[in-house]
Design a protein around this motif. Sequence first.
Motif, mmCIF file in Angstrom:
data_model
loop_
_atom_site.group_PDB
_atom_site.id
_atom_site.type_symbol
_atom_site.label_atom_id
_atom_site.label_comp_id
_atom_site.label_asym_id
_atom_site.label_seq_id
_atom_site.Cartn_x
_atom_site.Cartn_y
_atom_site.Cartn_z
ATOM 1 N N VAL A 98 -100.709 33.386 7.703
ATOM 2 C CA VAL A 98 -101.046 34.729 8.187
ATOM 3 C C VAL A 98 -100.576 34.881 9.629
ATOM 4 N N GLU A 99 -100.888 33.899 10.460
ATOM 5 C CA GLU A 99 -100.466 33.978 11.858
ATOM 6 C C GLU A 99 -98.959 33.784 12.001
ATOM 7 N N ALA A 100 -98.365 32.992 11.129
ATOM 8 C CA ALA A 100 -96.904 32.867 11.155
ATOM 9 C C ALA A 100 -96.248 34.198 10.816
ATOM 10 N N ASP A 141 -93.360 39.194 12.509
ATOM 11 C CA ASP A 141 -93.398 40.631 12.823
ATOM 12 C C ASP A 141 -93.072 40.865 14.292
ATOM 13 N N HIS A 142 -93.649 40.018 15.161
ATOM 14 C CA HIS A 142 -93.415 40.165 16.599
ATOM 15 C C HIS A 142 -91.934 39.969 16.914
ATOM 16 N N VAL A 145 -84.503 35.361 13.520
ATOM 17 C CA VAL A 145 -85.171 34.148 13.057
ATOM 18 C C VAL A 145 -84.284 33.510 11.991
ATOM 19 N N PRO A 146 -83.875 32.255 12.174
ATOM 20 C CA PRO A 146 -84.344 31.266 13.157
ATOM 21 C C PRO A 146 -83.448 31.115 14.393
ATOM 22 N N ALA A 147 -82.389 31.916 14.533
ATOM 23 C CA ALA A 147 -81.434 31.695 15.627
ATOM 24 C C ALA A 147 -82.098 31.770 17.000
ATOM 25 N N ASP A 148 -82.947 32.792 17.206
ATOM 26 C CA ASP A 148 -83.638 32.940 18.491
ATOM 27 C C ASP A 148 -85.004 32.265 18.493
ATOM 28 N N ARG A 176 -92.798 35.476 0.313
ATOM 29 C CA ARG A 176 -92.603 36.917 0.167
ATOM 30 C C ARG A 176 -91.837 37.559 1.318
ATOM 31 N N GLY A 177 -91.958 37.003 2.526
ATOM 32 C CA GLY A 177 -91.329 37.644 3.674
ATOM 33 C C GLY A 177 -89.852 37.312 3.783
ATOM 34 N N ARG A 178 -89.197 37.908 4.746
ATOM 35 C CA ARG A 178 -87.802 37.596 5.055
ATOM 36 C C ARG A 178 -87.693 37.305 6.544
ATOM 37 N N PRO A 179 -87.120 36.183 6.935
ATOM 38 C CA PRO A 179 -86.695 35.110 6.039
ATOM 39 C C PRO A 179 -87.902 34.404 5.416
#
Length: 337
Positions: free
Chosen positions: A253-255, A260-261, A269-272, A286-289
């Motif tokens: 959840v916090e990840a 989102d931030h 993400v993940p480059a930066d 479910r999310g991207r990435p």
Amino acid sequence: MTALSDPTASRRPTILDVARHAGTSKSAVSLALRDDPGVSAETRRRILAAAEEIGYRPHVLARAMRERRTMRLGVVLTSLDNPYHTEVVAAVEESAETAGFSVLLGHGNRASGQLAERINAMLDLRLDGIVVVSSWAEPAMVQAASLRAPVVMIGRSLEPVTGIDSVISDDEAGAALAVDHLVAGGHSRIVHVSSSTRPAGLARRRGYEAAMRRHGLAEHVRVLARTPSDSSLGELDDLLAQGYDAAFARNDVEASDVLDHAWDRGLAVPADLAVVGYDDSMLARRGRPRLTSVHQPRAAMGARAVALLIERLDGRTDDRHEVLPPHLVVRGSAPAR
């Protein structure tokens, strides 16, 4: 065999029907259904196949009267909005149903008082045992409950509780897996994001800090400690400006909040910013990435909790505390290098 000639077609199949269908005795069927070692593996397999084929299900009320049990278990959890908790409950329910128990669910809504109310209500229903998927239950209340029915906790309690069993994942080892993976990927400035002061959250923080020290990165230890009144990630921007390029979050959840931030700030993400979560819940997929996350063995934890309850019902009196190993599932938010 047609429906007209099938003696079980118009009524509920019985244990005698299973015996006839399997070509065994009624006593052999009883032994097989109880998983008693008195029958061979081949006979048990044939009996279970016959029961499945004719649709036989044990009569729960008869079994309850015979064993002086209600054949019902209770499960209480901290919150329904964390997928990890609901997935653990699903694992408990599956194992319980396999053992012939039905399950009643109680929602604690992140309040120890409400958890206590749910547990007491279940005890008043004379359930055979209770699984507590929460660290919010007060130790004294859990101990008092264990005097009325067996109690197993999935997760860490605030302090050791005599008279109950527990099943946990090794949170410190799981946090170390996350840090080790990020360091192997070339990251040295890794921030830990956590809004929890509960036992599991503190264990993951300890694991993060110990792993950072082990890699010689003690000077870069940073914990972004969010609070319920201020759950923003503004401090993360300051850390990014200081060169931090990886985040290990207390749970998925916090990840997801970190992802989102990053999106809002236009960060790749993940480059930066590489991100690792914890739990490997459905959010990770479910999310991207897709989220790299520490997997807690939910199915095994649920199965062990039910098994421990049944052992208590069968007479075991010593306390058992089992620690199961987590593993890391690597995905796009922090790929391997």
